[in-house]
Scaffold this active site. Structure first.
Site, PDB file in Angstrom:
ATOM      1  N   CYS A 196      43.104  44.147  29.597  1.00 28.39           N
ATOM      2  CA  CYS A 196      42.040  43.381  30.266  1.00 28.39           C
ATOM      3  C   CYS A 196      41.342  44.252  31.308  1.00 28.39           C
ATOM      4  O   CYS A 196      40.112  44.298  31.367  1.00 28.39           O
ATOM      5  CB  CYS A 196      42.647  42.126  30.905  1.00 28.39           C
ATOM      6  N   CYS A 197      42.133  44.970  32.134  1.00 30.03           N
ATOM      7  CA  CYS A 197      41.534  45.869  33.137  1.00 30.03           C
ATOM      8  C   CYS A 197      40.721  46.967  32.461  1.00 30.03           C
ATOM      9  O   CYS A 197      39.671  47.367  32.964  1.00 30.03           O
ATOM     10  CB  CYS A 197      42.607  46.492  34.014  1.00 30.03           C
ATOM     11  N   CYS A 224      40.019  40.242  41.041  1.00 29.06           N
ATOM     12  CA  CYS A 224      39.716  39.127  40.153  1.00 29.06           C
ATOM     13  C   CYS A 224      40.506  37.896  40.609  1.00 29.06           C
ATOM     14  O   CYS A 224      41.667  38.007  41.035  1.00 29.06           O
ATOM     15  CB  CYS A 224      40.102  39.485  38.728  1.00 29.06           C
ATOM     16  N   CYS A 256      44.134  37.267  39.415  1.00 25.69           N
ATOM     17  CA  CYS A 256      45.087  38.354  39.665  1.00 25.69           C
ATOM     18  C   CYS A 256      45.247  38.655  41.157  1.00 25.69           C
ATOM     19  O   CYS A 256      45.797  39.698  41.520  1.00 25.69           O
ATOM     20  CB  CYS A 256      44.646  39.607  38.920  1.00 25.69           C
ATOM     21  N   CYS A 302      44.449  49.439  38.313  1.00 27.49           N
ATOM     22  CA  CYS A 302      43.695  48.925  37.172  1.00 27.49           C
ATOM     23  C   CYS A 302      43.415  50.022  36.165  1.00 27.49           C
ATOM     24  O   CYS A 302      42.965  49.758  35.058  1.00 27.49           O
ATOM     25  CB  CYS A 302      42.391  48.304  37.638  1.00 27.49           C
TER      26      CYS A 302
HETATM   27 FE1  SF4 Z   1      41.578  41.248  33.933  1.00 28.68          FE
HETATM   28 FE2  SF4 Z   1      43.066  40.682  36.087  1.00 28.68          FE
HETATM   29 FE3  SF4 Z   1      42.347  43.231  35.531  1.00 28.68          FE
HETATM   30 FE4  SF4 Z   1      40.554  41.402  36.390  1.00 28.68          FE
HETATM   31  S1  SF4 Z   1      42.337  42.256  37.545  1.00 28.68           S
HETATM   32  S2  SF4 Z   1      40.263  42.865  34.771  1.00 28.68           S
HETATM   33  S3  SF4 Z   1      41.270  39.538  35.333  1.00 28.68           S
HETATM   34  S4  SF4 Z   1      43.728  41.889  34.343  1.00 28.68           S
END
Ligand code: SF4
Length: 254
Positions: A130-131, A213, A216, A241
């Site tokens: 996701c990151c 985010c 998170c 990240c």
């Molecule tokens: Fe995805 Fe969380 Fe990374 Fe944001 S912080 S990009 S929601 S995993």
């Protein structure tokens, strides 16, 4: 985006080498003025609008290099409203057109279709996926247009950042990373922000030392580490990240 040509990696390497000794004792403002003199308009400050560091850097640049710096941020699509509100406040306060960078919509759609909306809680691999799609790849795309980027990294932020230098080369020498605040403590940053009325994310007042985010990030309890509210279900040594850790692979890095 400017049409100016990239500086050659050999040029960038020479610049960094000749300034490394000087930068060891230079103030953040001196380093920022040097960066603007050498890299504008192919230089931008990376600001998450969720830490005071990036905002302090914008304030400093507004003083030492007015009109000669750019600001960019990554909109992951999962940010809290407080962060969007702050982006607009900063636009107005410093009269700077914040460049908001978005992820590839098709890639995010495919990820969500396969793994669901909240995949990041399920495993480290899914959180990093996701990151990567929402942050690392858009960041890499944006940085490809620059010669230098300025970050608010500090050595004290996390064990993963202890070795950060004020000036670094990354992406095989094609990009200079300028980290003027590496030696600053959290107290230094907050003192500067308060004394200079720097606009900050309102969630800091609700117990969030940093704001990322929404799914998170949580508020930190008294006595907890500053980064305890980020990906709190993971160990400290995985709490990145990916944007700051790929430089040596020739990849991205804010
Ligand atoms: Fe995805 Fe969380 Fe990374 Fe944001 S912080 S990009 S929601 S995993």
């Amino acid at each position: 985006m400017t049409a100016a040509l990239h500086r050659a990696p050999a040029d960038l390497g020479q610049l960094v080498e000749s300034a490394t000794c000087w930068s060891a004792t230079a103030s953040p403002e001196e380093i920022l003025a040097w960066a603007a003199d050498n890299f504008a308009p192919r230089m931008a400050v990376s600001c998450s609008f969720g830490n005071p560091e990036g905002l302090v850097l914008i304030d400093m640049l507004h003083r030492v290099a007015p009109g000669r710096f750019r600001v960019y941020t990554l909109d992951t699509g999962r940010l809290p409203q407080a962060t969007y509100d702050l982006i607009d406040r900063v636009r107005d306060r410093y009269d700077v057109a914040v460049e908001v960078v978005f992820p590839d919509a098709v890639a995010v759609q495919a990820m969500v279709r396969e793994h669901g909306m909240n995949l990041f809680y399920e495993s480290l691999e899914k959180r990093q996926l996701c990151c990567r799609l929402r942050k690392v790849e858009p960041n890499r795309r944006y940085l490809a247009e620059l010669d230098a980027h300025v970050t608010g990294l500090r050595k004290q932020q996390n064990v993963t950042r202890a070795g950060v230098a004020k000036l670094e080369l990354e992406q095989k020498g094609r990009l200079v990373k300028v980290n003027p605040l590496v030696e600053w403590t959290s107290a230094n940053v907050w003192d500067y922000a308060r004394k200079n009325g720097v606009p900050l994310n309102r969630l800091h007042a609700e117990g969030f030392p940093t704001v990322g985010c929404a799914p998170c990030t949580r508020a930190v309890r008294p006595g907890e580490d500053q980064r305890a509210g980020r990906w709190w279900w993971e160990q400290a040594d995985t709490k990145e990240c990916g944007m700051h850790t790929q430089a040596e692979e020739g990849g991205s890095g804010i």
